[in-house]
Design an enzyme around this catalytic site. Structure first.
Site, PDB file in Angstrom:
ATOM      1  N   LEU A   1       0.837  -1.209   0.000  1.00  0.00           N
ATOM      2  CA  LEU A   1       0.000   0.000   0.000  1.00  0.00           C
ATOM      3  C   LEU A   1       0.871   1.258   0.000  1.00  0.00           C
ATOM      4  O   LEU A   1       0.543   2.258  -0.652  1.00  0.00           O
ATOM      5  CB  LEU A   1      -0.924  -0.003   1.224  1.00  0.00           C
ATOM      6  CG  LEU A   1      -1.803  -1.256   1.415  1.00  0.00           C
ATOM      7  CD1 LEU A   1      -2.735  -1.070   2.608  1.00  0.00           C
ATOM      8  CD2 LEU A   1      -2.595  -1.563   0.152  1.00  0.00           C
TER       9      LEU A   1
ATOM     10  N   VAL B   1      10.271   2.960  12.071  1.00  0.00           N
ATOM     11  CA  VAL B   1       9.272   3.908  12.584  1.00  0.00           C
ATOM     12  C   VAL B   1       9.159   3.911  14.103  1.00  0.00           C
ATOM     13  O   VAL B   1       8.692   4.896  14.681  1.00  0.00           O
ATOM     14  CB  VAL B   1       7.858   3.666  11.981  1.00  0.00           C
ATOM     15  CG1 VAL B   1       7.813   4.059  10.526  1.00  0.00           C
ATOM     16  CG2 VAL B   1       7.383   2.243  12.215  1.00  0.00           C
TER      17      VAL B   1
ATOM     18  N   SER C   1      -6.950  -0.577   9.836  1.00  0.00           N
ATOM     19  CA  SER C   1      -7.375  -1.826   9.203  1.00  0.00           C
ATOM     20  C   SER C   1      -8.821  -2.048   9.609  1.00  0.00           C
ATOM     21  O   SER C   1      -9.241  -1.567  10.682  1.00  0.00           O
ATOM     22  CB  SER C   1      -6.527  -2.995   9.717  1.00  0.00           C
ATOM     23  OG  SER C   1      -7.150  -4.233   9.417  1.00  0.00           O
TER      24      SER C   1
ATOM     25  N   TYR D   1      -2.919  -7.201  16.683  1.00  0.00           N
ATOM     26  CA  TYR D   1      -3.077  -6.376  15.480  1.00  0.00           C
ATOM     27  C   TYR D   1      -4.287  -5.447  15.609  1.00  0.00           C
ATOM     28  O   TYR D   1      -4.206  -4.244  15.321  1.00  0.00           O
ATOM     29  CB  TYR D   1      -3.218  -7.313  14.279  1.00  0.00           C
ATOM     30  CG  TYR D   1      -3.217  -6.619  12.942  1.00  0.00           C
ATOM     31  CD1 TYR D   1      -2.062  -6.050  12.427  1.00  0.00           C
ATOM     32  CD2 TYR D   1      -4.386  -6.548  12.178  1.00  0.00           C
ATOM     33  CE1 TYR D   1      -2.070  -5.415  11.193  1.00  0.00           C
ATOM     34  CE2 TYR D   1      -4.402  -5.925  10.947  1.00  0.00           C
ATOM     35  CZ  TYR D   1      -3.234  -5.363  10.452  1.00  0.00           C
ATOM     36  OH  TYR D   1      -3.241  -4.734   9.224  1.00  0.00           O
TER      37      TYR D   1
ATOM     38  N   LYS E   1      -4.370  -1.301  15.637  1.00  0.00           N
ATOM     39  CA  LYS E   1      -5.103  -0.534  14.621  1.00  0.00           C
ATOM     40  C   LYS E   1      -6.254   0.254  15.262  1.00  0.00           C
ATOM     41  O   LYS E   1      -6.607   1.338  14.789  1.00  0.00           O
ATOM     42  CB  LYS E   1      -5.618  -1.479  13.528  1.00  0.00           C
ATOM     43  CG  LYS E   1      -4.499  -2.172  12.751  1.00  0.00           C
ATOM     44  CD  LYS E   1      -3.564  -1.161  12.101  1.00  0.00           C
ATOM     45  CE  LYS E   1      -2.593  -1.814  11.130  1.00  0.00           C
ATOM     46  NZ  LYS E   1      -1.722  -0.825  10.454  1.00  0.00           N
TER      47      LYS E   1
ATOM     48  N   PHE F   1      -6.174  -6.485   1.004  1.00  0.00           N
ATOM     49  CA  PHE F   1      -5.507  -5.994  -0.202  1.00  0.00           C
ATOM     50  C   PHE F   1      -4.443  -6.971  -0.684  1.00  0.00           C
ATOM     51  O   PHE F   1      -3.757  -7.604   0.130  1.00  0.00           O
ATOM     52  CB  PHE F   1      -4.877  -4.606   0.059  1.00  0.00           C
ATOM     53  CG  PHE F   1      -5.860  -3.498  -0.132  1.00  0.00           C
ATOM     54  CD1 PHE F   1      -6.912  -3.326   0.767  1.00  0.00           C
ATOM     55  CD2 PHE F   1      -5.785  -2.648  -1.217  1.00  0.00           C
ATOM     56  CE1 PHE F   1      -7.857  -2.330   0.582  1.00  0.00           C
ATOM     57  CE2 PHE F   1      -6.713  -1.648  -1.420  1.00  0.00           C
ATOM     58  CZ  PHE F   1      -7.753  -1.489  -0.525  1.00  0.00           C
TER      59      PHE F   1
HETATM   60  N1  LIG Z   1      -2.577  -5.803   2.843  1.00  0.00           N
HETATM   61  C1  LIG Z   1      -3.712  -5.758   3.534  1.00  0.00           C
HETATM   62  O1  LIG Z   1      -4.651  -6.508   3.271  1.00  0.00           O
HETATM   63  C2  LIG Z   1      -3.892  -4.771   4.659  1.00  0.00           C
HETATM   64  C3  LIG Z   1      -5.162  -4.659   5.255  1.00  0.00           C
HETATM   65  C4  LIG Z   1      -5.368  -3.766   6.276  1.00  0.00           C
HETATM   66  C5  LIG Z   1      -4.324  -2.980   6.725  1.00  0.00           C
HETATM   67  N2  LIG Z   1      -3.097  -3.095   6.159  1.00  0.00           N
HETATM   68  C6  LIG Z   1      -2.048  -2.229   6.691  1.00  0.00           C
HETATM   69  O2  LIG Z   1      -1.485  -1.502   5.629  1.00  0.00           O
HETATM   70  C7  LIG Z   1      -0.115  -1.220   5.902  1.00  0.00           C
HETATM   71  C8  LIG Z   1       0.720  -1.671   4.727  1.00  0.00           C
HETATM   72  O3  LIG Z   1       0.578  -3.067   4.570  1.00  0.00           O
HETATM   73  P1  LIG Z   1       1.019  -3.833   3.242  1.00  0.00           P
HETATM   74  O4  LIG Z   1       0.027  -4.892   2.994  1.00  0.00           O
HETATM   75  O5  LIG Z   1       1.326  -2.852   2.187  1.00  0.00           O
HETATM   76  O6  LIG Z   1       2.339  -4.581   3.780  1.00  0.00           O
HETATM   77  P2  LIG Z   1       3.796  -4.753   3.147  1.00  0.00           P
HETATM   78  O7  LIG Z   1       4.452  -5.784   4.007  1.00  0.00           O
HETATM   79  O8  LIG Z   1       3.728  -4.964   1.676  1.00  0.00           O
HETATM   80  O9  LIG Z   1       4.484  -3.326   3.423  1.00  0.00           O
HETATM   81  C9  LIG Z   1       4.802  -2.897   4.713  1.00  0.00           C
HETATM   82  C10 LIG Z   1       6.101  -2.106   4.633  1.00  0.00           C
HETATM   83  O10 LIG Z   1       6.378  -1.622   5.962  1.00  0.00           O
HETATM   84  C11 LIG Z   1       7.774  -1.750   6.173  1.00  0.00           C
HETATM   85  N3  LIG Z   1       8.032  -1.821   7.617  1.00  0.00           N
HETATM   86  C12 LIG Z   1       7.727  -2.811   8.482  1.00  0.00           C
HETATM   87  N4  LIG Z   1       8.143  -2.514   9.714  1.00  0.00           N
HETATM   88  C13 LIG Z   1       8.728  -1.293   9.628  1.00  0.00           C
HETATM   89  C14 LIG Z   1       9.355  -0.432  10.572  1.00  0.00           C
HETATM   90  N5  LIG Z   1       9.492  -0.776  11.878  1.00  0.00           N
HETATM   91  N6  LIG Z   1       9.826   0.765  10.144  1.00  0.00           N
HETATM   92  C15 LIG Z   1       9.724   1.123   8.835  1.00  0.00           C
HETATM   93  N7  LIG Z   1       9.151   0.349   7.895  1.00  0.00           N
HETATM   94  C16 LIG Z   1       8.667  -0.844   8.289  1.00  0.00           C
HETATM   95  C17 LIG Z   1       8.174  -3.017   5.455  1.00  0.00           C
HETATM   96  O11 LIG Z   1       9.577  -3.031   5.159  1.00  0.00           O
HETATM   97  C18 LIG Z   1       7.318  -2.922   4.191  1.00  0.00           C
HETATM   98  O12 LIG Z   1       8.013  -2.261   3.140  1.00  0.00           O
HETATM   99  C19 LIG Z   1       0.203  -1.935   7.222  1.00  0.00           C
HETATM  100  O13 LIG Z   1       0.062  -1.010   8.278  1.00  0.00           O
HETATM  101  C20 LIG Z   1      -0.877  -2.994   7.312  1.00  0.00           C
HETATM  102  O14 LIG Z   1      -1.161  -3.341   8.656  1.00  0.00           O
HETATM  103  C21 LIG Z   1      -2.847  -3.979   5.133  1.00  0.00           C
END
Ligand SMILES: NC(=O)c1ccc[n+]([C@@H]2O[C@H](COP(=O)([O-])OP(=O)(O)OC[C@H]3O[C@@H](n4cnc5c(N)ncnc54)[C@H](O)[C@@H]3O)[C@@H](O)[C@H]2O)c1
Length: 254
Positions: A17, A58, A147, A160, A164, A193
């Site tokens: 995302l 972060v 989320s 989780y 959130k 996603f």
């Molecule tokens: N994919 C889904 O279905 C979904 C649904 C709801 C919420 N989310 C939320 O969306 C956000 C992005 O998820 P995504 O699916 O793109 O995941 P992803 O794993 O593709 O991307 C997450 C990114 O965060 C980075 N990251 C992790 N820990 C970190 C830290 N301590 N400091 C800096 N960077 C860090 C990772 O290196 C990665 O590039 C997350 O917060 C996730 O909880 C995702």
């Protein structure tokens, strides 16, 4: 707000995302700073979109401060901060054998997802507050990522969902706190996603995940998330709101 000519910092901006957000904002003319742990993907994407990469954890104060400093020093005013960095964890409050949920993973998920989001928000807001105001006195926008698990947490999603839920809970008070300096705060609560996170599952299992989505019956595309970030930034009347982006999904217990 006009994205063209604005600076944007995106935590987790190297993947999923966050990657889609980095691409969308760069294509709309923003100078993007990707703040991510993953240096290989982050650098490659930054080069591709004409942005910069700063390796960032972060949950670490100095690390985010350095990333925000770099984002504020690109020659254009920093106006957009998007938190997408996040991690998951699955464990029940007590296991089938009655053993308790380990404390460490709960703390880790809160540290990255909730404290990490707060860390980025406070430091980015401080930097954005020093920029010249635009029309309406607006200086910038913060978009955080929760989320649907903040509302419909499934079995084993306790840590989780708590993290959130915290991001959802910060939205209104943060918007109120930052109103005097003209910074809006919104949160997106995505459903399911198709990102590298879920891409690890075999296609049949990924398909099964979409069974509770109302319409369209598929996983979300990260581009749709980036599109909503863009809309929130551009529409100056969006503030203090949490937007579900989920195709109508209400997650069942499991
Ligand atoms: N994919 C889904 O279905 C979904 C649904 C709801 C919420 N989310 C939320 O969306 C956000 C992005 O998820 P995504 O699916 O793109 O995941 P992803 O794993 O593709 O991307 C997450 C990114 O965060 C980075 N990251 C992790 N820990 C970190 C830290 N301590 N400091 C800096 N960077 C860090 C990772 O290196 C990665 O590039 C997350 O917060 C996730 O909880 C995702």
């Amino acid at each position: 707000m006009d994205i063209n000519g604005a600076g944007a910092i995106i935590s987790g901006g190297a993947s999923g995302l966050g990657e889609a957000t980095s691409r969308t904002l760069a294509a709309a003319g923003a100078k993007v700073t990707i703040a991510d742990l993953n240096a290989d993907k982050g650098k490659a994407l930054a080069d591709e979109i004409g942005g910069q990469f700063v390796q960032t954890d972060v949950s670490d104060e100095a690390s985010v401060a350095a990333a925000v400093d770099a984002a504020a020093a690109t020659g254009v005013p920093l106006r957009i901060a998007v938190s997408c960095a996040g991690i998951g964890w699955a464990s029940r409050v007590i296991g089938r054998d009655g053993s308790p949920h380990a404390l460490g993973p709960f703390q880790k998920v809160l540290e990255v997802n909730l404290i990490g989001t707060f860390n980025m928000m406070r430091l980015a807001a401080s930097a954005i507050s020093t920029t010249e105001p635009m029309a309406d006195g607006e200086r910038g926008v913060i978009v955080n990522t929760a989320s649907v698990a903040a509302f419909d947490g499934q079995i084993g999603q306790l840590a989780y969902s708590a993290s959130k839920g915290g991001v959802v809970g910060m939205t209104l008070p943060a918007a109120r706190d930052l109103a005097p300096v003209g910074i809006r705060v919104c949160t997106i609560a995505p459903g399911l996603f198709d990102t590298p996170l879920l891409g690890l599952l075999p296609p049949d299992q990924r398909g099964a995940l979409a069974k509770d989505v109302v319409f369209p019956k598929r996983l979300g595309n990260a581009v749709e998330y980036g599109h909503l970030v863009r809309t929130i930034v551009e529409n100056g009347y969006f503030n203090a709101e949490v937007f579900r982006l989920d195709g109508g999904l209400r997650m069942p217990p499991k």
